[in-house]
Scaffold this active site. Structure first.
Site, PDB file in Angstrom:
ATOM      1  N   GLY A 153      48.851   2.367  15.531  1.00 44.08           N
ATOM      2  CA  GLY A 153      49.387   2.100  14.201  1.00 44.08           C
ATOM      3  C   GLY A 153      48.562   2.664  13.072  1.00 44.08           C
ATOM      4  N   ARG A 154      47.282   2.892  13.305  1.00 41.73           N
ATOM      5  CA  ARG A 154      46.436   3.507  12.276  1.00 41.73           C
ATOM      6  C   ARG A 154      45.420   4.469  12.881  1.00 41.73           C
ATOM      7  NH1 ARG A 154      42.283  -1.265  10.159  1.00 41.73           N
ATOM      8  NH2 ARG A 154      41.783  -2.161  12.187  1.00 41.73           N
TER       9      ARG A 154
ATOM     10  N   LYS B   5      40.592   6.938  12.875  1.00 43.09           N
ATOM     11  CA  LYS B   5      41.095   5.573  12.708  1.00 43.09           C
ATOM     12  C   LYS B   5      41.115   5.232  11.225  1.00 43.09           C
ATOM     13  CE  LYS B   5      40.432   0.805  14.287  1.00 43.09           C
ATOM     14  NZ  LYS B   5      39.619  -0.102  15.121  1.00 43.09           N
TER      15      LYS B   5
ATOM     16  N   ARG C  40      36.572   8.439  16.014  1.00 44.99           N
ATOM     17  CA  ARG C  40      36.196   7.895  17.313  1.00 44.99           C
ATOM     18  C   ARG C  40      36.289   8.992  18.375  1.00 44.99           C
ATOM     19  NH1 ARG C  40      39.307   2.217  18.026  1.00 44.99           N
ATOM     20  NH2 ARG C  40      41.122   3.539  18.353  1.00 44.99           N
TER      21      ARG C  40
ATOM     22  N   ASP D  36      46.415  -4.110  25.173  1.00 44.05           N
ATOM     23  CA  ASP D  36      46.406  -2.830  24.461  1.00 44.05           C
ATOM     24  C   ASP D  36      45.014  -2.453  23.978  1.00 44.05           C
ATOM     25  OD1 ASP D  36      47.081  -5.145  22.683  1.00 44.05           O
ATOM     26  OD2 ASP D  36      46.734  -3.665  21.112  1.00 44.05           O
ATOM     27  N   ASN D  37      44.056  -3.360  24.122  1.00 39.80           N
ATOM     28  CA  ASN D  37      42.669  -3.075  23.750  1.00 39.80           C
ATOM     29  C   ASN D  37      41.773  -2.908  24.975  1.00 39.80           C
ATOM     30  OD1 ASN D  37      43.353  -3.280  21.046  1.00 39.80           O
ATOM     31  ND2 ASN D  37      42.775  -5.426  20.897  1.00 39.80           N
TER      32      ASN D  37
ATOM     33  N   ASP E  23      38.153  -0.384  20.709  1.00 38.80           N
ATOM     34  CA  ASP E  23      38.768  -1.153  19.624  1.00 38.80           C
ATOM     35  C   ASP E  23      37.865  -2.278  19.135  1.00 38.80           C
ATOM     36  OD1 ASP E  23      40.940   0.475  19.579  1.00 38.80           O
ATOM     37  OD2 ASP E  23      42.212  -0.818  20.795  1.00 38.80           O
TER      38      ASP E  23
END
Length: 673
Positions: A232-233, A254, A324, A402-403, A412
């Protein structure tokens, strides 16, 4: 004994859904110890977590700096970099820079040529930004979103969406960069000092040769299936292959703007959270923990509105972007989402798994059951990762599927934290404050749940059998427990794990609010001699001398005393309890027969003195928000050598947090952080 049975909502309709029964017996205190703790503090109970030497993954054991004291000459104020980038941004709205740079790009569509072995090219200086050796296998070999408009939507039949960063409205400026990470990806570190660099690493200008995209994935958030999530970002610029090492690295921005997966968010990141991720990524690498890395921290010059506590008190904060770096950012959720959307998308799981094995697990291709071998390898890597976290007192804070990295990396960094006061129920996540699903105590089992969800996704795609997956999942607790025990033994300087000794230590630490990191570091200086002998024969330069009346708790080694009860004197009965444990500990050391100097050196190599504590990060954030990056520079210098004594380092970098810093917004953060 803890028994856990989980069912996957992602594959609930399948009759052969994975179940697993896994024990974590060696990780937990006995029932009696837990009852004792609850009787004293009704809301808390104690946990013993193991320890072992740092991992030897290729992305660990690296420091954040190259030792050049002049490296931070680029850390100028916002005003300085505003003038440097003004011509590039305002002369022709980035086209002036791009017309000069793009003409120099010579990137083969087939990817970079194979580089010579590192041993024959150790003096390789690195390439220029225009000549990064791109090899876009992810976008070249996997299905893309057919819709090219950058609008929020459900993305189906694809593993990613091609999308470009949204240039910030402000003037980007450089805050910091990592020379080590630049060298990892094959970039000449001096390239990070070019005035164009902040433009490229903020998304204000495209990096020559990049093919940017946002990945599609889903996930369980706090144990509940959340559907499509995605980047999303975060926008991945692509993959580069280091010409010397041959290692493949993805570069990802990010905070570089909206993507089709941004939902109701703005796709931006604030300096506060970006600085925390930048620092902790590099600190974890120096600690030897598998992790994503951070190449740069860039301010956008554009304010971002954030409501940290979700209480209606939003405020404008400085915007920032962290670049990242990881071999891959593929997550557990990358495999979960397709199997929830029916037969038309299940095939994406096999495509993703094949790509992953081709480029990141090539040794598994020859296995009789390659997808089961893949699951087993991910389970083992993840078990080793959790052992690292528990050993260091690190709490991730948001262990949603998702992390979770498919490569076994820490990924994350949101509301993470390290234990100061030892409390197994502590979580750094304000959103998790009531349930504490992701507390220090619960991390091992939360990760087990995530692994089962991954196994269910592979099962739903008919890549593994239920029996094979359950057998592989059962190995998680074995890997974790074995490393746990080995790490606790190493941390105490013992040949073998002593459960009774370790559990009693944890109980004492809990009862006396021991600082997790400082307590184990203090034990590195304890002598194997009896107390009288230790008082008479202190090791030269040791910090473990017996404290004198008026300085902490008389009768305990000074360093240990300082780490207990906030440094305040203990009651006599508590001192007696510690002295009894120390007597048993010294007896174990003597039984091992390792000379004190040798044993203490080995302990210090696995018991860090310096970690990125919450209050240290906050001090760096507060200074950086005012345009002063000296606190960040000094903190990074210390954290690059966490196991060294560093006698010249200011005491604040290894001290307990001041009382005023133990509050929400510093010691606990929300997911928006």
């Amino acid at each position: 004994m803890t028994t856990s049975t989980f069912w996957s909502s992602a594959a609930a309709s399948r009759p052969n859904c994975i179940r697993t029964t896994t024990t974590f017996e060696s990780m937990w205190f006995s029932a009696a110890a837990r009852m004792y703790a609850r009787a004293r503090r009704s809301a808390r109970s104690a946990t013993s977590m193991p320890w072992a030497p740092p991992s030897h993954q290729p992305w660990g054991h690296s420091s954040n700096r190259d030792g050049n004291k002049n490296e931070f000459r680029h850390m100028s104020t916002l005003g300085t970099y505003a003038s440097l980038t003004h011509m590039a941004r305002n002369g022709s709205s980035r086209s002036m820079f791009m017309s000069r740079v793009v003409s120099d790009v010579a990137v083969s569509a087939a990817g970079p040529a194979a580089g010579a072995p590192a041993s024959t090219r150790a003096d390789f200086p690195g390439v220029k930004l225009e000549s990064l050796p791109w090899d876009h296998t992810f976008v070249r070999e996997l299905p893309a979103d057919l819709e090219t408009r950058n609008m929020v939507r459900q993305v189906e039949g694809a593993l990613f969406s091609l999308v470009s960063p949204t240039p910030p409205a402000g003037v980007p400026y450089l805050i910091s960069y990592s020379s080590q990470v630049a060298q990892l990806v094959g970039l000449d570190p001096t390239e990070c000092e070019r005035p164009e660099f902040p433009l490229l690493m903020s998304g204000a200008a495209p990096l020559p040769g990049s093919r940017s995209y946002a990945a599609s994935y889903g996930g369980h958030q706090f144990g509940v299936w959340a559907g499509q999530l995605g980047d999303g970002r975060a926008i991945t610029l692509g993959e580069v292959v280091n010409p010397v090492s041959g290692q493949r690295w993805e570069l990802q921005l990010k905070g570089a703007g909206k993507t089709p997966y941004s939902r109701r968010a703005d796709g931006r990141a604030v300096l506060r959270s970006s600085l925390r991720e930048y620092v902790c990524s590099e600190a974890m690498a120096a600690l030897g923990v598998p992790t994503t890395r951070a190449l740069s921290l860039v301010g956008t010059g554009e304010p971002v509105l954030r409501d940290m506590f979700y209480n209606g008190n939003a405020r404008w904060e400085p915007g920032a972007v962290v670049c990242r770096v990881a071999p891959s950012f593929v997550r557990f959720g990358s495999f979960q989402l397709p199997v929830t959307r029916g037969a038309g998308e299940v095939g994406l799981v096999k495509l993703a798994a094949d790509w992953l094995m081709k480029y990141h697990y090539p040794e598994l291709a020859a296995s009789p059951q390659p997808y089961l071998a893949l699951l087993r390898e991910v389970i083992h890597r993840t078990g080793r990762l959790v052992a690292d976290w528990q050993a260091l007192g690190f709490v991730h804070g948001v262990l949603n599927t998702d992390n979770m990295s498919i490569l076994g990396l820490t990924i994350d960094y949101g509301p993470f934290g390290f234990l100061d006061k030892f409390d197994p129920d502590w979580t750094p996540n304000l959103t998790d404050a009531s349930g504490r699903r992701y507390s220090y105590r619960n991390q091992p089992e939360a990760v087990q749940f995530n692994l089962i969800m991954l196994g269910n996704a592979l099962l739903a795609a008919d890549l593994v059998t239920r029996e094979g997956a359950e057998e592989a999942l059962g190995e998680y607790s074995k890997v974790l427990s074995n490393l746990y025990n080995a790490r606790m033994a190493a941390k105490l300087g013992l040949h073998e794990y002593d459960m009774a000794l370790s559990h009693e230590l944890m109980r004492l630490m809990y009862d006396d609010d021991a600082d997790f990191t400082n307590t184990f570091r203090a034990l590195c200086s304890v002598s194997s001699l009896d107390e009288e002998g230790e008082q008479q024969q202190q090791q030269p330069g040791s910090s473990g001398s017996e404290s004198r009346p008026g300085s902490g708790s008389p009768g305990l080694p000074a360093a240990l005393s300082a780490s207990l009860n906030g440094g305040q004197p203990l009651r006599p009965e508590r001192v007696a309890a510690w002295r009894q444990w120390l007597q048993a500990y010294r007896a174990s050391l003597r039984a091992d027969g390792v000379p004190d100097a040798q044993r203490q050196a080995a302990q210090r190599a696995v018991c860090p003195k310096f970690i990125p504590r919450q209050h240290l990060l906050q001090w760096a954030i507060e200074a950086a928000e005012k345009g002063d990056y000296s606190e960040l520079e000094a903190l990074m210098e210390v954290l690059e050598r966490p196991y060294d004594e560093q006698p010249d380092a200011p005491a604040k970098y290894s001290s307990l947090p001041p009382e005023e810093m133990v509050r929400p917004g510093i010691c606990m953060l929300s997911c928006s952080s």
